[in-house]
Structures are given as structure tokens and as C-alpha cells.
Write a protein that holds these residues in place. Sequence first.
Motif, PDB file in Angstrom:
ATOM      1  N   SER A 110       0.991  -1.162   0.112  1.00 20.40           N
ATOM      2  CA  SER A 110       0.003   0.029  -0.056  1.00 20.40           C
ATOM      3  C   SER A 110       0.961   1.276   0.064  1.00 20.40           C
ATOM      4  CB  SER A 110      -0.894  -0.075   1.361  1.00 20.40           C
ATOM      5  OG  SER A 110      -0.307  -0.063   2.313  1.00 20.40           O
ATOM      6  N   ARG A 111       2.006   1.143   0.742  1.00 21.79           N
ATOM      7  CA  ARG A 111       2.825   2.284   0.988  1.00 21.79           C
ATOM      8  C   ARG A 111       3.652   2.578  -0.644  1.00 21.79           C
ATOM      9  NH1 ARG A 111       3.797   0.369   6.206  1.00 21.79           N
ATOM     10  NH2 ARG A 111       5.794  -0.781   5.097  1.00 21.79           N
ATOM     11  N   SER A 112       3.732   1.571  -1.144  1.00 18.29           N
ATOM     12  CA  SER A 112       4.468   1.657  -2.690  1.00 18.29           C
ATOM     13  C   SER A 112       3.507   2.085  -3.569  1.00 18.29           C
ATOM     14  CB  SER A 112       4.777   0.238  -3.140  1.00 18.29           C
ATOM     15  OG  SER A 112       5.450   0.079  -4.226  1.00 18.29           O
ATOM     16  N   LEU A 113       2.246   1.463  -3.522  1.00 18.74           N
ATOM     17  CA  LEU A 113       1.212   2.329  -4.400  1.00 18.74           C
ATOM     18  C   LEU A 113       0.723   3.799  -4.241  1.00 18.74           C
ATOM     19  CD1 LEU A 113      -1.056   2.120  -6.378  1.00 18.74           C
ATOM     20  CD2 LEU A 113      -2.636   1.399  -4.531  1.00 18.74           C
ATOM     21  N   ILE A 114       1.086   4.301  -2.980  1.00 14.26           N
ATOM     22  CA  ILE A 114       0.641   5.751  -2.670  1.00 14.26           C
ATOM     23  C   ILE A 114       1.970   6.495  -3.130  1.00 14.26           C
ATOM     24  CG2 ILE A 114       0.621   7.260  -0.691  1.00 14.26           C
ATOM     25  CD1 ILE A 114      -0.620   5.225   0.931  1.00 14.26           C
ATOM     26  N   GLN A 115       3.191   5.833  -2.959  1.00 16.51           N
ATOM     27  CA  GLN A 115       4.447   6.341  -3.562  1.00 16.51           C
ATOM     28  C   GLN A 115       4.354   6.466  -5.075  1.00 16.51           C
ATOM     29  OE1 GLN A 115       6.656   7.791  -1.703  1.00 16.51           O
ATOM     30  NE2 GLN A 115       7.787   8.717  -3.730  1.00 16.51           N
ATOM     31  N   LYS A 116       3.749   5.511  -5.730  1.00 13.14           N
ATOM     32  CA  LYS A 116       4.053   5.704  -7.195  1.00 13.14           C
ATOM     33  C   LYS A 116       3.050   6.727  -7.422  1.00 13.14           C
ATOM     34  CE  LYS A 116       3.420   2.383 -11.117  1.00 13.14           C
ATOM     35  NZ  LYS A 116       4.705   2.530 -11.783  1.00 13.14           N
ATOM     36  N   VAL A 117       1.776   6.793  -7.033  1.00 13.92           N
ATOM     37  CA  VAL A 117       0.802   7.756  -7.303  1.00 13.92           C
ATOM     38  C   VAL A 117       1.412   9.282  -7.281  1.00 13.92           C
ATOM     39  CG1 VAL A 117      -1.505   8.765  -6.843  1.00 13.92           C
ATOM     40  CG2 VAL A 117      -1.168   6.318  -6.984  1.00 13.92           C
ATOM     41  N   VAL A 118       2.066   9.454  -6.076  1.00 11.16           N
ATOM     42  CA  VAL A 118       2.699  10.808  -5.731  1.00 11.16           C
ATOM     43  C   VAL A 118       3.774  11.096  -6.839  1.00 11.16           C
ATOM     44  CG1 VAL A 118       3.741  12.169  -3.887  1.00 11.16           C
ATOM     45  CG2 VAL A 118       1.697  10.653  -3.380  1.00 11.16           C
ATOM     46  N   SER A 119       4.600  10.167  -7.102  1.00 15.01           N
ATOM     47  CA  SER A 119       5.527  10.311  -7.758  1.00 15.01           C
ATOM     48  C   SER A 119       5.385  10.420  -9.413  1.00 15.01           C
ATOM     49  CB  SER A 119       6.767   9.364  -7.519  1.00 15.01           C
ATOM     50  OG  SER A 119       6.285   8.040  -7.952  1.00 15.01           O
ATOM     51  N   SER A 120       4.332  10.239  -9.622  1.00 10.06           N
ATOM     52  CA  SER A 120       3.716  10.433 -11.106  1.00 10.06           C
ATOM     53  C   SER A 120       3.747  11.735 -11.571  1.00 10.06           C
ATOM     54  CB  SER A 120       2.411   9.908 -11.000  1.00 10.06           C
ATOM     55  OG  SER A 120       1.373  10.432 -10.694  1.00 10.06           O
ATOM     56  N   GLY A 121       3.598  12.850 -10.829  1.00 12.73           N
ATOM     57  CA  GLY A 121       3.731  14.198 -11.090  1.00 12.73           C
ATOM     58  C   GLY A 121       2.452  14.837 -11.486  1.00 12.73           C
ATOM     59  N   TYR A 122       1.284  14.094 -11.349  1.00 13.90           N
ATOM     60  CA  TYR A 122      -0.027  14.539 -11.614  1.00 13.90           C
ATOM     61  C   TYR A 122      -0.671  14.789 -10.115  1.00 13.90           C
ATOM     62  CZ  TYR A 122       0.344  13.172 -16.364  1.00 13.90           C
ATOM     63  OH  TYR A 122       0.800  12.780 -17.766  1.00 13.90           O
ATOM     64  N   PHE A 123      -0.355  14.109  -9.054  1.00 16.51           N
ATOM     65  CA  PHE A 123      -0.920  14.279  -8.000  1.00 16.51           C
ATOM     66  C   PHE A 123      -0.121  14.767  -6.921  1.00 16.51           C
ATOM     67  CE2 PHE A 123      -3.173  10.914 -10.133  1.00 16.51           C
ATOM     68  CZ  PHE A 123      -4.470  11.016 -10.060  1.00 16.51           C
ATOM     69  N   ARG A 124      -0.760  15.496  -5.898  1.00 18.16           N
ATOM     70  CA  ARG A 124      -0.344  16.283  -4.774  1.00 18.16           C
ATOM     71  C   ARG A 124      -0.643  15.508  -3.457  1.00 18.16           C
ATOM     72  NH1 ARG A 124       0.217  22.256  -5.368  1.00 18.16           N
ATOM     73  NH2 ARG A 124      -1.915  21.889  -5.194  1.00 18.16           N
ATOM     74  N   LEU A 125      -0.118  14.907  -2.863  1.00 20.78           N
ATOM     75  CA  LEU A 125      -0.877  14.348  -1.296  1.00 20.78           C
ATOM     76  C   LEU A 125      -0.933  15.445  -0.497  1.00 20.78           C
ATOM     77  CD1 LEU A 125      -1.450  11.734   0.041  1.00 20.78           C
ATOM     78  CD2 LEU A 125       0.692  11.488   0.952  1.00 20.78           C
ATOM     79  N   SER A 126      -2.287  15.664  -0.341  1.00 18.70           N
ATOM     80  CA  SER A 126      -2.766  16.863   0.555  1.00 18.70           C
ATOM     81  C   SER A 126      -3.242  16.456   1.925  1.00 18.70           C
ATOM     82  CB  SER A 126      -3.976  17.625  -0.275  1.00 18.70           C
ATOM     83  OG  SER A 126      -5.165  16.756  -0.536  1.00 18.70           O
ATOM     84  N   ASP A 127      -3.633  15.021   1.982  1.00 22.44           N
ATOM     85  CA  ASP A 127      -4.306  14.780   3.150  1.00 22.44           C
ATOM     86  C   ASP A 127      -4.213  13.305   3.464  1.00 22.44           C
ATOM     87  OD1 ASP A 127      -6.063  14.855   5.552  1.00 22.44           O
ATOM     88  OD2 ASP A 127      -7.444  13.891   4.189  1.00 22.44           O
ATOM     89  N   VAL A 128      -3.914  12.681   4.638  1.00 19.75           N
ATOM     90  CA  VAL A 128      -4.031  11.494   4.887  1.00 19.75           C
ATOM     91  C   VAL A 128      -5.250  11.189   6.034  1.00 19.75           C
ATOM     92  CG1 VAL A 128      -2.803   9.318   5.655  1.00 19.75           C
ATOM     93  CG2 VAL A 128      -1.739  10.837   4.254  1.00 19.75           C
ATOM     94  N   SER A 129      -6.168  10.756   5.782  1.00 24.38           N
ATOM     95  CA  SER A 129      -7.251  10.275   6.465  1.00 24.38           C
ATOM     96  C   SER A 129      -7.393   8.926   7.376  1.00 24.38           C
ATOM     97  CB  SER A 129      -8.698  10.816   6.022  1.00 24.38           C
ATOM     98  OG  SER A 129      -8.624  12.035   5.697  1.00 24.38           O
ATOM     99  N   SER A 130      -8.166   8.763   8.290  1.00 21.44           N
ATOM    100  CA  SER A 130      -8.170   7.627   8.994  1.00 21.44           C
ATOM    101  C   SER A 130      -9.469   6.863   8.341  1.00 21.44           C
ATOM    102  CB  SER A 130      -8.217   7.516  10.501  1.00 21.44           C
ATOM    103  OG  SER A 130      -9.161   8.352  10.560  1.00 21.44           O
ATOM    104  N   ASN A 131     -10.483   7.786   8.026  1.00 21.36           N
ATOM    105  CA  ASN A 131     -11.597   7.121   7.570  1.00 21.36           C
ATOM    106  C   ASN A 131     -12.345   7.962   6.367  1.00 21.36           C
ATOM    107  OD1 ASN A 131     -13.650   9.085   8.750  1.00 21.36           O
ATOM    108  ND2 ASN A 131     -12.466   8.129  10.669  1.00 21.36           N
TER     109      ASN A 131
END
Length: 352
Positions: free
Chosen positions: A58-79
Amino acid sequence: MIRFLIEKEFKQFFRNSFLPRLIIVFPMMALLVFPLAANFEVRNINLSVIDHDKSPYSRSLIQKVVSSGYFRLSDVSSNFDEALKEVEVDRSDVILEIPQNFERNLVREQHTELMISANAVNGAKGGLGSAYLAGIIADFNSGIRAELVSGFEDKTAGLEIVPLYRYNTRLKYEVFMVPAIMAMVLAMICGFLPALNIVSEKQSGTIEQMNVTPVNKDTFILGKLIPYWIFGYIALTLMLLVARFVWELTPVGNPLTIYIFATMFILAFSGFGLVISNYASTVQQAMFMIFFFVLTFIFLSGLYTPVENMPGWAQFISNISPLKYIMQVLRMVYLKGSSFMDLIPQFIALSI
């Protein structure tokens, strides 16, 4: 006689402190700013992540999404409710929810589910954001499959897609916009400025003085138009230089073809400007009429969206817009290297 009229127009033009600056500054600023502002590429999409699994996958997937250049991680929520609040206050555009046992199900059962929730208030941003995210997840899935089957003989047939982009190999949206903006600026300088000039003389009453002179209508009209035709060629040359040295965009075809079709377009749009000056009594009336027709021509010309994507009735109406044909010519000469013989339909349309 016409020589003295042209001399008078040049003197009036340079007495005005604003118009000479407009001829120089407007084309340059249009090519420097408009391609950046009129950009349909969607980047920096705010992403909210809900990771219930917190596993290496799951961490690898999140890193791949963020490193694509299209997305900016703005929030990490619990639900999901917390993430949805971020969307409601416009701090997040897309929510990616990773379920529990994401890695275990992917490895053992070779099947798992993810949820993508997009804010569709901005339909283009929501749709493209979801499509980008789905593509990244599909690529991540291919990498996981390759990792899981490594060391085993894989007899599954497959296809590898290797895209080859023609004419715009770097997929730069500015390359598509720059030729179209050239046509729009040329229309403003050579079509609407002469119309406003004639209407201003009509409003001030000086045109009545011309009626009692030996100057005929044709000579008077040419005396009004020729200076702006010259300014149009100057502006076009400036825009070609800006495109070359700022955007690194040079025509693949012969630049002489651009000037030939620019001449046809200038004649066509100058005539349209004369029609406006004939029906407008004041400068305000002329400006409102110009504003109406400029918007109509721009949206029907294919500047922002392809004409082929329009409804049938809109495609039919677009055939009367000279902007449509000159934009096609500039894009084809710049990107495809089209010759004059390839552009005969556009030449016939502009001639008509």
C-alpha cells in the motif's frame, strides 16, 4: 491620392501613444501568457489517501501515485468521512481508499479492490484525475504481477503497447495553442482595429468631410486598411520570432506558406471588419458587435476544442469562420510541414 491617405493614417496612428505599443506588446504578451493560461493539462491534483492496510504494497502504491507528477498528497485520513470533509472544503480533489488486507488479498487471492472517489464539480478535473489514477494503479498492478510470477514460466500471451506520437512528440499543449493564438491576434489587428478606426471617424464627423473631397470610396477604404495590413505582417513576424525563441517552435513547412495564407485571412477579416463599421454608429456599438463575433468565431474555430467534437449544427456554422481555416493552416504548416497543395481546401474557403 492613396499615398497621401496612407501617410495620414500613419501619422494618426503614431500620434496615438497607445496603438503603437499595442501592435508590439499585444502579440508578444499573447504568445507568452496565453499558452500557459489556456492549458487543458491537469496536474497538481490534490489527493486524499485512506490507507487501512499500511502494508509495504500500500505504501508503494501511494508513493507511485505521488511520484507520477499528476498528484499532490494533500491529506491522509483515517476514514472516509474525514477525507470527504477535505473534499467539501476544496482541499482535496480525489480520494483513494485502500482496504484492509490489501497486500494479503493481492498476493494470496490475486484479487483485491480499491475505491476512487472524485470531486466532479469540475468535471474535467474529476474525470481526468480518476483516469490518471486508474492508469497508475493498472501500471502498479502490472508491476506486481511481474514480481509475483518472476522465477516461473509465464505462458500467458500478451501485447506490449509502444506509443509513437507524430508531429508533437513531447505532447506539449503549448505547441497546439501557439499557432491558434497567432491567428486570433492577427484577426484583432487586421480586422477589428480598422473597423474601430472607421467608426471613430464616423462618430466624430470627420468622415463627412471626406465625402466632399474627390476621394472615392475604394481609395478611402484602401487608405484605411493598408496601414493595418502592414502592422499585421509586423505582428505576425514578431509572433513567429517569439514562437521560435521562447517556445522553440519553428514551422516544419515553408514559412512563405504562412504569409500567403495570412494575406488571404487578412483580406477576409478586413472585409468583415468593414461590415461591422458599416452597421455601427458609435465606437461602443462596434465594440459590442466585435465582442459578440469574436467569442462566436473563437469557440467555433477549434481554438480550444476540435471542431469534430461539436454537434452537427455547430460544425456547419463553423464553416463561415475564417479563423477555423487559418488555424488549420498554421497548425498543419507548423506541426506537419504541409505544403500549399495540401492546403487547397483551406485556400478555397478563405478565398470565398
